[in-house]
Each structure stands twice: as structure tokens, then as C-alpha cells.
Design an enzyme around this catalytic site. Structure first.
Site, short mmCIF file in Angstrom:
data_model
loop_
_atom_site.label_atom_id
_atom_site.label_comp_id
_atom_site.label_asym_id
_atom_site.label_seq_id
_atom_site.Cartn_x
_atom_site.Cartn_y
_atom_site.Cartn_z
N SER A 148 0.85 -1.19 0.00
CA SER A 148 0.00 0.00 0.00
C SER A 148 0.88 1.24 0.00
CB SER A 148 -0.88 0.01 1.25
OG SER A 148 -1.52 1.27 1.40
N TYR A 161 -1.74 -0.21 10.25
CA TYR A 161 -1.84 -0.57 8.83
C TYR A 161 -0.60 -0.11 8.08
CZ TYR A 161 -3.95 -1.17 4.20
OH TYR A 161 -4.24 -1.57 2.91
#
Length: 258
Positions: A148, A161
Site C-alpha cells: 500500500s 496498517y
């Protein structure tokens, strides 16, 4: 090598988190290039539906499915017991399964942030280890990790995250160097906002959407198929000299300054 450089005929791929969104698009892309694909996800009913749809769409290839939650260590082992029992071997592993709960750092309970790491990072680490004996049987196998942009810069995902994705990018580099001599290439992709079920809630807020688009030079949200295309390229024989890379699929987001 000719046109075969751009095909995956005769190869077998395993894709996690493959019932919806980016994972489903990756499975479809690999099938379209001639691979047989094994899909893994938690929801048995949704997984079965996806398998049937993909098999109908790509009748020349084989689509197999196994329901498992890869955040669970025992179920990770069961996935590879299944793969080994099939006896088909393995050429490609795509670690796509991911999860998130977005909140301020001080608001996470221990179970919440640990669950993010189990799904996003530890599953990829352990599944890659399980896959290695099968992948190393071939001269040019590949692992692709779905990271990501939150592992490259700060975005509003919450720190666990971002940490898990940054660590996944580093795992990609380490394995690429360690396993190159075994014929296993390891790369990653790093998406920005992609139009999926998971992102639909936030992107439904017009003010938030405007903020996202304002930071994205291409001025639009990405599609799952655009991530899938990058993943598939990294798996192709045509990418045989590429390893250790993390390719941002982000419309220019991480390159955008002032």
C-alpha cells in the site's frame, strides 16, 4: 521465448483474499493469461460463487477454491496442506489478503492492532515460507505482495496498517535477495485508493473524495483491474529480471509534491 514471454500457460497461481475486489481482479487477470488459479478467502459462500463465475469466464483454465482465514496460523498451514495434496505444484503466490481498522494510535486495543499484523504481514511471511519449497522447483517462480502507499508515506489509515505494509515492502526486498539464487522473484505493488467494497464508504463522502482526488495527479480513483495488471506483469516471464521492486499503482499520488 517469443510471445510466451507474455503468457502464463501451464503455471499455477495461488491468490489470497481472492473472492472480491483487488484479489478477484488478480485471479481473473492471471486466468486470462493462461494460468490455473487457486483462490483463498474466508467466506465459503462468496468464495464458491466467485470460483463458479471465474470458471465460467475462463473455461480453458482451472479454478480451485479453499476457504480459510489466513490471519490464523493453523488455517495458513491447512491452505498449503491442500495445495500439496493437489499435486499441481506452484509457480506464483500473490499475498493479497488484508484488513484494517482505522483509528488514532492510542485508541487501538491489543487484539485490534495485532489482528492487522496477522492478516497483512504475518500471513504473507508464513505463506511465503510454506510456498518456497514448491516455488523453488522452477527456474522462474514469483511472489507478489499487495502492499500500500500507506507503507511508503503517511495516509489516514492508522499507524498499524501503515506499519504492516511498510514491513511487507521490506519483506519483499529481503526475500528477493535471499531467494534469487533459487529462481524465486519477489515483488510488491502499492495501491492508492482503488474502487472496491472496502473503500466505497469513505469515497461516498464528496468532501473526502475531493481531498483524495486533489492529491492524485491523474484526478481519479483506480480500478481493481489496474492493480491486477501490475501484479500480473510482475509474474510474467517478460519480467524475469525484475525482483525486489515495489511498484506504486497510485495515479501519481506518492510522487506529488506541491
Amino acid at each position: 521465448m517469443g510471445t510466451n514471454r507474455w503468457r502464463l500457460d501451464g503455471q499455477v497461481a495461488l491468490v489470497t483474499g481472492a473472492s472480491v475486489g483487488i484479489g478477484r481482479a488478480i485471479a481473473a487477470e492471471l486466468l486470462g493469461l493462461g494460468a490455473d488459479v487457486m483462490i483463498v478467502a474466508r467466506d465459503q459462500d462468496l468464495l464458491d460463487t466467485t470460483r463458479e463465475e471465474l470458471q465460467d469466464e475462463f473455461p480453458e483454465s482451472e479454478v480451485l477454491a479453499f476457504a480459510a482465514d489466513v490471519s490464523d496460523g493453523e488455517q495458513r498451514r491447512e491452505v498449503f496442506d491442500w495445495v500439496e495434496d493437489l499435486g499441481t505444484g506452484l509457480h506464483i503466490l500473490v499475498n493479497n489478503a488484508g484488513t484494517n481498522t482505522s483509528k488514532p494510535t492510542m485508541d487501538y486495543g491489543d487484539a485490534e492492532w495485532r489482528a492487522i499484523f496477522e492478516t497483512n504481514l504475518f500471513s504473507a511471511f508464513e505463506l511465503s515460507r510454506f510456498a518456497f519449497p514448491l516455488l523453488s522447483e522452477h527456474a522462474n517462480s514469483s511472489i507478489v505482495n499487495v502492499g500500500s502507499v500507506s507503507g511508503l508515506t503517511h495516509v489516514r489509515t492508522g499507524s498499524p496498517y501503515g506499519m504492516s505494509k511498510a514491513a511487507l515492502h521490506q519483506l519483499t526486498k529481503n526475500l528477493a535477495c535471499e531467494w534469487a539464487e533459487d529462481g524465486v522473484r519477489v515483488n510488491a505493488v502499492a495501491p492508492w485508493y482503488i474502487r472496491t467494497r472496502r473503500t466505497s464508504g469513505k469515497l461516498a463522502d464528496p468532501d473526502y473524495l475531493d481531498e483524495v482526488l486533489d492529491r492524485t495527479p491523474m484526478g481519479r480513483i483506480g480500478e481493481p483491474e489496474e492493480v491486477a495488471a501490475a501484479v500480473a506483469f510482475l509474474c510474467l516471464p517478460a519480467a524475469s529480471y525484475i525482483t525486489g521492486e515495489t511498484i506504486a499503482v497510485d495515479g501519481g499520488f506518492v510522487r506529488y509534491g506541491f
